[in-house]
Design a protein around this motif. Sequence first.
Motif, PDB file in Angstrom:
ATOM      1  N   UNK A 100       0.742  -1.185  -0.001  1.00 24.92           N
ATOM      2  CA  UNK A 100       0.147  -0.246   0.098  1.00 24.92           C
ATOM      3  C   UNK A 100       0.944   1.208  -0.017  1.00 24.92           C
ATOM      4  N   UNK A 101       0.566   2.094  -1.017  1.00 22.04           N
ATOM      5  CA  UNK A 101       1.571   3.174  -1.158  1.00 22.04           C
ATOM      6  C   UNK A 101       0.742   4.362  -0.928  1.00 22.04           C
ATOM      7  N   UNK A 102       1.009   5.266  -0.125  1.00 21.71           N
ATOM      8  CA  UNK A 102       0.332   6.778   0.217  1.00 21.71           C
ATOM      9  C   UNK A 102       1.063   7.470  -0.483  1.00 21.71           C
ATOM     10  N   UNK A 103       0.245   8.600  -1.199  1.00 23.99           N
ATOM     11  CA  UNK A 103       0.682   9.589  -1.923  1.00 23.99           C
ATOM     12  C   UNK A 103       0.021  10.910  -1.896  1.00 23.99           C
ATOM     13  N   UNK A 104       0.371  11.855  -2.380  1.00 23.86           N
ATOM     14  CA  UNK A 104      -0.327  13.046  -2.427  1.00 23.86           C
ATOM     15  C   UNK A 104       0.229  13.942  -3.615  1.00 23.86           C
ATOM     16  N   UNK A 105      -0.487  14.297  -4.594  1.00 22.89           N
ATOM     17  CA  UNK A 105      -0.104  14.962  -5.982  1.00 22.89           C
ATOM     18  C   UNK A 105      -0.738  16.376  -6.168  1.00 22.89           C
ATOM     19  N   UNK A 106      -0.012  17.161  -6.614  1.00 18.30           N
ATOM     20  CA  UNK A 106      -0.364  18.528  -7.096  1.00 18.30           C
ATOM     21  C   UNK A 106       0.217  18.815  -8.509  1.00 18.30           C
ATOM     22  N   UNK A 107      -0.866  19.238  -9.251  1.00 18.92           N
ATOM     23  CA  UNK A 107      -0.530  19.732 -10.627  1.00 18.92           C
ATOM     24  C   UNK A 107      -0.559  21.173 -10.666  1.00 18.92           C
ATOM     25  N   UNK A 108       0.347  21.810 -11.463  1.00 25.42           N
ATOM     26  CA  UNK A 108       0.328  23.151 -11.838  1.00 25.42           C
ATOM     27  C   UNK A 108       0.601  23.372 -13.120  1.00 25.42           C
ATOM     28  N   UNK A 109      -0.400  23.929 -13.806  1.00 26.26           N
ATOM     29  CA  UNK A 109      -0.376  24.100 -15.319  1.00 26.26           C
ATOM     30  C   UNK A 109       0.963  24.963 -15.737  1.00 26.26           C
ATOM     31  N   UNK A 110       1.595  24.632 -17.058  1.00 22.06           N
ATOM     32  CA  UNK A 110       2.329  25.288 -17.380  1.00 22.06           C
ATOM     33  C   UNK A 110       2.444  26.756 -17.623  1.00 22.06           C
ATOM     34  N   UNK A 111       1.242  27.321 -17.974  1.00 24.46           N
ATOM     35  CA  UNK A 111       1.001  28.640 -18.253  1.00 24.46           C
ATOM     36  C   UNK A 111       0.795  29.301 -16.595  1.00 24.46           C
ATOM     37  N   UNK A 112       0.409  28.797 -15.814  1.00 22.59           N
ATOM     38  CA  UNK A 112       0.429  28.990 -14.398  1.00 22.59           C
ATOM     39  C   UNK A 112       1.759  29.336 -13.876  1.00 22.59           C
ATOM     40  N   UNK A 113       2.739  28.484 -14.010  1.00 17.70           N
ATOM     41  CA  UNK A 113       4.107  28.328 -13.548  1.00 17.70           C
ATOM     42  C   UNK A 113       4.796  29.450 -14.288  1.00 17.70           C
ATOM     43  N   UNK A 114       4.659  29.576 -15.675  1.00 17.76           N
ATOM     44  CA  UNK A 114       5.384  30.436 -16.404  1.00 17.76           C
ATOM     45  C   UNK A 114       5.001  31.836 -16.283  1.00 17.76           C
ATOM     46  N   UNK A 115       3.727  32.060 -16.001  1.00 17.78           N
ATOM     47  CA  UNK A 115       3.079  33.443 -15.844  1.00 17.78           C
ATOM     48  C   UNK A 115       3.157  33.980 -14.494  1.00 17.78           C
ATOM     49  N   UNK A 116       3.228  33.206 -13.510  1.00 17.34           N
ATOM     50  CA  UNK A 116       3.201  33.739 -12.143  1.00 17.34           C
ATOM     51  C   UNK A 116       4.289  33.475 -11.209  1.00 17.34           C
ATOM     52  N   UNK A 261       3.789   4.670  12.944  1.00 20.63           N
ATOM     53  CA  UNK A 261       2.228   4.788  12.976  1.00 20.63           C
ATOM     54  C   UNK A 261       1.376   4.564  11.493  1.00 20.63           C
ATOM     55  N   UNK A 262       2.252   5.064  10.563  1.00 22.11           N
ATOM     56  CA  UNK A 262       1.538   4.684   9.089  1.00 22.11           C
ATOM     57  C   UNK A 262       1.756   3.272   8.899  1.00 22.11           C
ATOM     58  N   UNK A 263       2.695   2.703   9.107  1.00 19.90           N
ATOM     59  CA  UNK A 263       2.908   1.170   8.935  1.00 19.90           C
ATOM     60  C   UNK A 263       1.795   0.382   9.705  1.00 19.90           C
ATOM     61  N   UNK A 264       1.210   0.877  11.032  1.00 17.51           N
ATOM     62  CA  UNK A 264       0.041  -0.013  11.625  1.00 17.51           C
ATOM     63  C   UNK A 264       0.669  -1.235  12.129  1.00 17.51           C
ATOM     64  N   UNK A 265       1.721  -1.300  12.384  1.00 22.75           N
ATOM     65  CA  UNK A 265       2.129  -2.494  13.086  1.00 22.75           C
ATOM     66  C   UNK A 265       2.328  -2.476  14.615  1.00 22.75           C
ATOM     67  N   UNK A 266       2.371  -1.243  15.165  1.00 24.56           N
ATOM     68  CA  UNK A 266       2.667  -1.030  16.534  1.00 24.56           C
ATOM     69  C   UNK A 266       1.769  -0.065  17.051  1.00 24.56           C
ATOM     70  N   UNK A 295      -3.188   8.752  17.233  1.00 26.74           N
ATOM     71  CA  UNK A 295      -4.209   7.701  16.668  1.00 26.74           C
ATOM     72  C   UNK A 295      -5.132   7.966  15.482  1.00 26.74           C
ATOM     73  N   UNK A 296      -4.878   9.297  14.965  1.00 24.99           N
ATOM     74  CA  UNK A 296      -5.607   9.629  13.935  1.00 24.99           C
ATOM     75  C   UNK A 296      -5.040   9.575  12.481  1.00 24.99           C
ATOM     76  N   UNK A 297      -3.630   8.976  12.632  1.00 22.86           N
ATOM     77  CA  UNK A 297      -3.044   8.582  11.331  1.00 22.86           C
ATOM     78  C   UNK A 297      -3.548   7.323  10.987  1.00 22.86           C
ATOM     79  N   UNK A 298      -3.733   7.868   9.169  1.00 23.63           N
ATOM     80  CA  UNK A 298      -4.459   6.719   8.376  1.00 23.63           C
ATOM     81  C   UNK A 298      -3.496   5.903   8.257  1.00 23.63           C
TER      82      UNK A 298
END
Length: 299
Positions: A100-116, A261-266, A295-298
């Motif tokens: 089980x792999x936990x991830x977070x992903x954010x995408x930023x459009x090319x125009x957003x990056x180049x313009x801002x 905690x994330x591994x959930x074994x202990x 205790x709230x860690x998924x």
Amino acid sequence: MNLDSHLPPITTSSEAAYHEQTISYYDGTISLKNGTIKTSTQNWQTEPLFDGLKIIIIDNNELLCKLPHSPTSRIAGPCVCAVWNRGDAEGSQSFPAGCLLRYTAVTLSANNLLNNFTESLETLDSKLQLHANKPKLITIPLPQSIRKLCIQISNCPFQGNFRNMYLSGKALELAAHTLETIQPSSQKNIETKFKGANFEKIFMAKDILIQRMQNPPSLSELALLVGINTRKLTIDFRKVFGDSVFGYLQTLRLDAAYQMLSEGELNVSSIAYQIGYTPAHLSVAFRKKFGICPKDIHC
């Protein structure tokens, strides 16, 4: 080692089970996803690359990644990956079977990056190669600031429109932290400034803290072990690592607790004693650092 010579041919597979906990879009130019991936078999999956910058935080486990005109990369968490791409291109990835792999992903459009982000483009270009005609992958260790944001995203306290508003802000924060981090690091300047015996001793002190996290030395004992006076150790440690010796040690302990905690074994009590805390001390420090209880860690 050439990974490609040890891998099966790339094929398209839909064996992966994606569990996306949150999705948020901001102004049509930035998106956020957070969740888990689990595969029953280790097959390759091929998908179009995003036109712009995609930031992926891999919290645990590892995967293999293949971009056009590049060798296969093994990416092991916890880490941050940034992929810059313009135009039509495909990338492939493979996950270990049953993990089980936990991830977070954010995408930023090319125009957003180049313009801002015009003021930062020169330094970003040296890392991301913004004008290159092939995708670019950068992998860096997961900073504490970004890990904290991912935890907050996973534990969003709002629903409905307020949820999207909250997550949109977190997506922008995460992008800002990542872009700042992947710029040419000030570490080189630090190394130049502290080149010599003291620089070596400061890193020796860091290694001792890692090795003796459960039962760390006192500040005076640590200074004696590395052969530097306490005042010099205190000042230079903060200059190199941006934190006090005690603050750095606490971060090490809480990061280790989060991983276990994330591994959930202990349970929380077992983890607390393993890192040199009492359960009550761990709960207070963990909530102060991450904004949630252990205790709230998924899992």
